[in-house]
Each structure stands twice: as structure tokens, then as C-alpha cells.
Scaffold this active site. Structure first.
Site, PDB file in Angstrom:
ATOM      1  N   HIS A   1      47.930  53.677  60.217  1.00  0.00           N
ATOM      2  CA  HIS A   1      47.468  54.880  60.182  1.00  0.00           C
ATOM      3  C   HIS A   1      48.169  55.668  58.776  1.00  0.00           C
ATOM      4  CE1 HIS A   1      50.273  54.705  63.218  1.00  0.00           C
ATOM      5  NE2 HIS A   1      50.077  55.829  63.185  1.00  0.00           N
TER       6      HIS A   1
HETATM    7  C1  UD1 Z   1      49.603  61.596  64.471  1.00  0.00           C
HETATM    8  C2  UD1 Z   1      51.014  61.581  63.951  1.00  0.00           C
HETATM    9  C3  UD1 Z   1      51.883  60.460  63.773  1.00  0.00           C
HETATM   10  C4  UD1 Z   1      51.447  59.486  64.886  1.00  0.00           C
HETATM   11  C5  UD1 Z   1      49.903  59.486  64.283  1.00  0.00           C
HETATM   12  C6  UD1 Z   1      49.907  57.943  66.231  1.00  0.00           C
HETATM   13  C7  UD1 Z   1      52.049  63.658  63.049  1.00  0.00           C
HETATM   14  C8  UD1 Z   1      52.762  64.161  62.181  1.00  0.00           C
HETATM   15  N1  UD1 Z   1      51.494  62.268  62.966  1.00  0.00           N
HETATM   16  O1  UD1 Z   1      49.142  60.971  63.337  1.00  0.00           O
HETATM   17  O2  UD1 Z   1      53.520  60.576  63.801  1.00  0.00           O
HETATM   18  O3  UD1 Z   1      52.078  57.730  64.426  1.00  0.00           O
HETATM   19  O4  UD1 Z   1      49.686  60.306  65.728  1.00  0.00           O
HETATM   20  O5  UD1 Z   1      48.198  57.598  65.831  1.00  0.00           O
HETATM   21  O6  UD1 Z   1      52.131  64.434  64.169  1.00  0.00           O
HETATM   22  N2  UD1 Z   1      41.097  62.263  64.369  1.00  0.00           N
HETATM   23  C9  UD1 Z   1      40.206  61.494  64.556  1.00  0.00           C
HETATM   24  N3  UD1 Z   1      40.336  61.539  66.160  1.00  0.00           N
HETATM   25  C10 UD1 Z   1      41.453  61.964  66.536  1.00  0.00           C
HETATM   26  C11 UD1 Z   1      42.193  62.316  66.659  1.00  0.00           C
HETATM   27  C12 UD1 Z   1      42.254  62.539  64.574  1.00  0.00           C
HETATM   28  O7  UD1 Z   1      38.816  61.408  63.983  1.00  0.00           O
HETATM   29  O8  UD1 Z   1      41.186  62.113  67.692  1.00  0.00           O
HETATM   30  C13 UD1 Z   1      41.641  61.999  62.680  1.00  0.00           C
HETATM   31  C14 UD1 Z   1      41.068  63.460  61.999  1.00  0.00           C
HETATM   32  O9  UD1 Z   1      40.412  62.922  60.420  1.00  0.00           O
HETATM   33  C15 UD1 Z   1      42.536  63.869  61.801  1.00  0.00           C
HETATM   34  C16 UD1 Z   1      43.144  62.682  61.420  1.00  0.00           C
HETATM   35  O10 UD1 Z   1      43.016  61.529  61.958  1.00  0.00           O
HETATM   36  O11 UD1 Z   1      42.317  64.961  60.801  1.00  0.00           O
HETATM   37  C17 UD1 Z   1      44.339  63.004  61.080  1.00  0.00           C
HETATM   38  O12 UD1 Z   1      45.188  63.103  62.811  1.00  0.00           O
HETATM   39  P1  UD1 Z   1      46.396  63.688  62.953  1.00  0.00           P
HETATM   40  O13 UD1 Z   1      46.630  64.025  64.382  1.00  0.00           O
HETATM   41  O14 UD1 Z   1      46.458  64.735  62.019  1.00  0.00           O
HETATM   42  O15 UD1 Z   1      47.460  62.471  62.743  1.00  0.00           O
HETATM   43  P2  UD1 Z   1      47.616  61.100  62.653  1.00  0.00           P
HETATM   44  O16 UD1 Z   1      47.507  60.200  61.421  1.00  0.00           O
HETATM   45  O17 UD1 Z   1      47.105  60.285  63.951  1.00  0.00           O
HETATM   46  N1  UDP Z   2      47.841  51.102  70.605  1.00  0.00           N
HETATM   47  C1  UDP Z   2      46.566  50.856  71.048  1.00  0.00           C
HETATM   48  N2  UDP Z   2      45.539  50.597  70.137  1.00  0.00           N
HETATM   49  C2  UDP Z   2      45.010  50.412  69.117  1.00  0.00           C
HETATM   50  C3  UDP Z   2      46.422  50.537  68.110  1.00  0.00           C
HETATM   51  C4  UDP Z   2      47.465  50.476  69.060  1.00  0.00           C
HETATM   52  O1  UDP Z   2      46.242  51.361  72.352  1.00  0.00           O
HETATM   53  O2  UDP Z   2      44.309  50.143  68.699  1.00  0.00           O
HETATM   54  C5  UDP Z   2      49.364  50.926  71.120  1.00  0.00           C
HETATM   55  C6  UDP Z   2      49.590  50.696  70.588  1.00  0.00           C
HETATM   56  O3  UDP Z   2      49.624  49.079  71.226  1.00  0.00           O
HETATM   57  C7  UDP Z   2      51.200  51.362  70.610  1.00  0.00           C
HETATM   58  C8  UDP Z   2      50.548  52.464  70.206  1.00  0.00           C
HETATM   59  O4  UDP Z   2      49.833  53.199  70.236  1.00  0.00           O
HETATM   60  O5  UDP Z   2      51.314  51.554  72.244  1.00  0.00           O
HETATM   61  C9  UDP Z   2      50.586  52.752  68.854  1.00  0.00           C
HETATM   62  O6  UDP Z   2      50.151  54.477  67.719  1.00  0.00           O
HETATM   63  P1  UDP Z   2      50.152  54.126  66.545  1.00  0.00           P
HETATM   64  O7  UDP Z   2      50.413  52.904  66.333  1.00  0.00           O
HETATM   65  O8  UDP Z   2      48.948  55.450  66.646  1.00  0.00           O
HETATM   66  O9  UDP Z   2      51.272  55.410  66.381  1.00  0.00           O
HETATM   67  P2  UDP Z   2      52.999  55.013  66.048  1.00  0.00           P
HETATM   68  O10 UDP Z   2      53.428  54.711  66.644  1.00  0.00           O
HETATM   69  O11 UDP Z   2      53.022  54.939  64.455  1.00  0.00           O
HETATM   70  O12 UDP Z   2      53.267  56.373  66.268  1.00  0.00           O
END
Ligand code: UD1
Ligand code: UDP
Length: 354
Positions: free
Chosen positions: A199
Site C-alpha cells: 500500500h
Molecule cells: C496511511 C499512512 C501510511 C500507513 C497507512 C496504513 C500517511 C501519509 N500514510 O496511508 O503511513 O502505512 O495509512 O494503512 O499518513 N482510502 C479509502 N478508504 C479509507 C482510507 C483511504 O478508500 O478508509 C483510500 C483513498 O483513496 C485515499 C487513499 O486510500 O486517498 C490513501 O489513504 P491515506 O490515508 O491518505 O493514506 P494510506 O495510503 O492509507
Molecule cells: N492488517 C490487518 N488486515 C489486513 C492487513 C493488515 O489487520 O488486511 C494489520 C497488520 O496485522 C498490521 C497492520 O494492519 O498490524 C499494518 O497496517 P498497514 O500495513 O496498513 O500499515 P503500516 O504498518 O505499513 O503503517
């Protein structure tokens, strides 16, 4: 003392859950504030349900947007929330936009800030997470470093807050929830499989990287289980590569899974391909112990590499497939978990109350 626990995304909910439990068990007044950075049920609410957390006291509803929009909205919303709730100390966890906003809003109101998972560095300035974690470390009063290595980085940068090595709360979460997961998880993948997640913006927002990933998936025999993050799903669709992904032989695409389900998916996987931060740590937990190929150019979790769990393989498909081949041929022998003993939350609460 009133504690504000700020969270906004999936990993923050998971990694804050043992701390919330600890505050509750010790009758310390606290409020949970959700920025709403993640809002879909399967990346937010499901974790409150599965981890038995009460709904947040405040929900800011920030939603998606550019880096500045998201950070700015969270900053304004959090300022109001701290004032309404009468917070004295703010705990933030990790490196998301929510974390930077949470820390900055607090320090500007003269509130104390505790940064959980302080001192991680990827030294990759393409990553918004690297800006967030650095800036947060430098405005925090308490820095809860998961390892001695991260504490060393903080000392080297001369942060002004106090530094404590606590372990990572993600190990607390793995230990507290695995038994429950074994009972309650409803995912059941027959036979052997490889677990995949991706992601990171610098990966999934780049079509050429997505194509490399497709090439990897096509060349791994057998079942590939891929609970797809909303950002990755959106980008696979946007780039026209989604149907190709879906049609790969053995590909089992699924919506993001709950934590209990994901714990079981990790525990039973042959190995894991991921660009996630938290999954690199969880793979080292004594009750998971999995080899992780890190689909990135760098990691801020070198401890997982040094202990033999994680291998940074980049995003080139040949390099990734070669690393997997080596693992299949030579096997592996990891060391002990480098992220603590599952009591990080207890230590953190001792420090903020002491
Ligand atoms: C964010 C964090 C990242 C973390 C990740 C965990 C930042 C800069 N990034 O990334 O560090 O690892 O969360 O998963 O803070 N979206 C949905 N539904 C949701 C949320 C997001 O559809 O509930 C989609 C939207 O299109 C959005 C995109 O995902 O624009 C990115 O979401 P965003 O929260 O900006 O960043 P993540 O990639 O989720
Ligand atoms: N995770 C989850 N369901 C999923 C994928 C990940 O519960 O389908 C959990 C995973 O066990 C970990 C956390 O989400 O605790 C990691 O989140 P993510 O990879 O989105 O973010 P990051 O750790 O890179 O910030």
C-alpha cells in the site's frame, strides 16, 4: 492527568489498542480521538469491534486528501478536541499524517507529547512517513523507542525529549490477541499459501512498480492471498491493471481483513511479501515467526533484517523472485524477536504516570 490517545489509521488502532487497555485497567482518565484519516469499515471500525475498544470520544472526520489537506484538517480538529476534552498529555503512535498533526497541535497548546514508536528512520525522503516521524520525534517530550537501535538514533539527533526503550506495542497486540484469533478468526485458506500486502504510496502510486508486482505474482506458483488495501485497489483500477491482477492463477484477492483474521493469515503463511511497516515487526513475534520479503528500497525496521526475519528486496521483479528462490532452496533460521517482550504498553504507562 488526562491522556488523549490520538489515532487515525489501521495500524495506529492496532498498535494503540494494548495501551488503551492498559490505561483502562489502571483507571487512568483517557480519551480516544480518531482523526478519521481511515474511514472505511474494514480499515477502521472493524478493529474497534474486534479489539473490544469503546467508540472514540471524538471523531474528527478528516477523510482523504492531499498531504497538506489531511494534516491541516487534523491539526485544526485536534486543537479543538484537546481543548474540549481538557487533555494534559497526548500520545501518538507511528508516522502517519495523523501522528504529525497530533503532536504539532499538542505542542502548540503547551501539552505534553509522547511518541510511541519513536526513532525509526528509513532515510528515504520520498516517504511522507519519514517527514512525519522525524518532525514528531523533535517536538515530543517522551520518546518511546521500540529498540536500543532507535534510541541510539534519537540520541544522535539530539532530540530534546526523554528517551525510553520500551519494545513495540505491536508485540503486545500479537501476544494479547493470538489466542482469541485462533478461536474466532473466520478465514480459512486450505493448503499452503503466500501472503501479500502492498500500500505504500511510492509503490502503488507508480504504474511501473505495480507491473513489477504483477510479474512477481505470476511467477510464484500456488496460492497467493492478497487482502488489498483501499489505496492499492484504487491504483490497480486507475492504471487498468486490476483485471490482470484478479486473473493471475492462484491469486486470492480479498478485502482488507480484520486483525484476528490477519493474525491467522500471517501465522499460517509460507512467507510474506509486503511493503508494510507493522507486518515486518509482527513477523518477528514469537507466535508468528515468518520470513518477510520487504518490497521496498529501504526499511526503517533494520532490527527485523538483522534478526533474519526481513529481507529488503526492492521492487524489481527479478530481484524479488531471486530472493524467494534463495529462501526456498536454503531455508532460514531467524533469531529471537527484536521488538520486545509484549510489555511495551505497561512500560509506557509507567513512564507517563511516574
Ligand atoms: C496511511 C499512512 C501510511 C500507513 C497507512 C496504513 C500517511 C501519509 N500514510 O496511508 O503511513 O502505512 O495509512 O494503512 O499518513 N482510502 C479509502 N478508504 C479509507 C482510507 C483511504 O478508500 O478508509 C483510500 C483513498 O483513496 C485515499 C487513499 O486510500 O486517498 C490513501 O489513504 P491515506 O490515508 O491518505 O493514506 P494510506 O495510503 O492509507
Ligand atoms: N492488517 C490487518 N488486515 C489486513 C492487513 C493488515 O489487520 O488486511 C494489520 C497488520 O496485522 C498490521 C497492520 O494492519 O498490524 C499494518 O497496517 P498497514 O500495513 O496498513 O500499515 P503500516 O504498518 O505499513 O503503517
Amino acid at each position: 492527568m488526562r491522556v488523549a490517545v490520538v489515532l487515525g489509521t489501521r495500524p495506529e488502532i492496532i498498535k494503540m489498542s494494548p495501551l488503551i487497555r492498559e490505561l483502562k485497567d489502571r483507571d487512568i482518565p483517557y480519551d480516544v480521538i480518531h482523526t478519521g484519516q481511515h474511514y472505511d469499515h474494514e480499515v477502521s471500525e472493524i478493529f474497534f469491534k474486534e479489539l473490544n475498544l469503546s467508540p472514540p470520544e471524538e471523531h474528527i472526520g478528516v477523510g482523504s486528501g492531499s498531504q497538506a489537506e489531511q494534516t491541516g484538517k487534523a491539526l485544526m480538529g485536534l486543537e479543538k478536541a484537546y481543548a474540549t476534552l481538557g487533555s494534559d498529555i497526548v500520545l501518538v503512535q507511528g508516522d502517519t499524517n495523523t501522528v504529525l498533526a497530533g503532536a504539532l497541535a499538542a505542542v502548540k497548546m503547551d501539552l505534553k507529547v509522547g511518541h510511541v514508536e519513536a526513532g525509526l528512520r528509513s532515510y528515504d525522503l520520498r516517504m511522507p512517513e519519514e517527514h512525519n516521524r522525524r518532525l514528531t520525534d523533535h517536538c515530543s517530550h517522551h520518546l518511546f523507542a521500540p529498540t536500543e537501535k532507535s534510541a541510539e538514533i534519537l540520541r544522535g539527533e539530539k532530540v530534546w525529549g526523554d528517551i525510553h526503550v520500551t519494545g513495540n506495542t505491536v508485540i503486545d497486540a500479537c501476544m494479547q490477541n493470538m489466542e482469541i484469533a485462533q478461536e474466532k478468526s473466520r478465514v480459512d485458506i486450505p493448503g499452503e499459501y503466500v501472503l501479500v500486502t502492498a500500500h505504500r504510496a511510492e509503490n502503488v502510486d507508480d504504474r511501473s512498480v505495480l507491473k513489477q508486482f504483477l510479474d512477481v505474482f505470476e511467477n510464484i506458483p500456488g496460492t497467493k492471498v492478497y487482502p488489498i488495501h483501499p489505496r492499492a485497489e484504487k491504483m490497480f483500477k486507475h492504471t487498468g491493471l486490476y483485471s490482470k491482477l484478479k486473473d493471475i492463477t492462484g491469486m486470492k484477492l480479498m478485502k482488507p481483513q480484520g486483525y484476528l483474521e490477519f493474525l491467522m493469515l500471517m501465522k499460517n503463511a509460507r512467507y510474506i511479501l509486503t511493503d508494510s511497516g507493522g507486518i515486518q515487526e509482527e513477523a518477528t513475534a514469537p507466535n508468528i515467526k515468518k520470513k518477510v520479503f520487504v518490497l521496498r528500497e529501504s526499511t526503517e525496521r533494520p532490527e527485523a533484517v538483522d534478526a533474519g526475519f526481513a529481507e529488503v528486496v526492492g521492487t524489481n521483479s527479478d530481484d524479488i523472485l531471486n530472493a524467494i528462490d534463495r529462501f526456498e532452496q536454503d531455508g532460514w533460521k531467524p533469531e529471537d524477536c527484536p521488538y520486545g517482550d509484549g510489555r511495551a504498553s505497561e512500560r509506557i504507562v509507567n513512564i507517563i504516570t511516574g
